[in-house]
Scaffold this motif. Sequence first.
Motif, PDB file in Angstrom:
ATOM      1  N   VAL A   1      20.741 -48.514  59.308  1.00 19.44           N
ATOM      2  CA  VAL A   1      21.170 -49.012  60.611  1.00 19.44           C
ATOM      3  C   VAL A   1      21.867 -50.367  60.530  1.00 19.44           C
ATOM      4  N   ASN A   2      21.969 -50.935  59.355  1.00 12.97           N
ATOM      5  CA  ASN A   2      22.684 -52.192  59.178  1.00 12.97           C
ATOM      6  C   ASN A   2      23.226 -52.293  57.758  1.00 12.97           C
ATOM      7  N   PRO A   3      24.177 -51.418  57.392  1.00 17.29           N
ATOM      8  CA  PRO A   3      24.627 -51.345  55.996  1.00 17.29           C
ATOM      9  C   PRO A   3      25.337 -52.595  55.493  1.00 17.29           C
ATOM     10  N   LYS A   4      25.904 -53.390  56.377  1.00 16.10           N
ATOM     11  CA  LYS A   4      26.576 -54.606  55.925  1.00 16.10           C
ATOM     12  C   LYS A   4      25.571 -55.646  55.441  1.00 16.10           C
ATOM     13  N   LYS A   5      24.426 -55.719  56.097  1.00 24.53           N
ATOM     14  CA  LYS A   5      23.394 -56.704  55.741  1.00 24.53           C
ATOM     15  C   LYS A   5      22.468 -56.192  54.640  1.00 24.53           C
ATOM     16  N   THR A   6      22.068 -54.926  54.720  1.00 21.75           N
ATOM     17  CA  THR A   6      21.122 -54.359  53.750  1.00 21.75           C
ATOM     18  C   THR A   6      21.620 -52.999  53.281  1.00 21.75           C
TER      19      THR A   6
END
Length: 116
Positions: free
Chosen positions: A26-31
Amino acid sequence: MALFTAIKQLVKNRLLILIDENGINVNPKKTPTQNIEWNNVEAFSELKIQSQKMVVIEVNNPEYWIKNENNAIKRKLIEYNFNNYGSPFVISAGSMQINHAELVKIFNENLEKYKN
């Protein structure tokens, strides 16, 4: 080679959700390596807050996500989601390049395809 579905934010053209055979990020840029694995997804349900439709990702291990969130603000947000909606993950398609019905369809198709 992994097949995946990438859902981007409408305004900033930023990747918001990555769906592949390993699960949902749900947050591929951060994790980029932290997925909600398919074996932890129980179902998807729909929620309406005022006139905004949301998708709840029902997981079998919500405490894991709360416990392992290092950012205090994000931890409070997922605790709030869990306490009010039964899951740490509540997603709106409002700012995405996809509508709510399409998002639910993609989630359910991939759950059926990849859940063991």
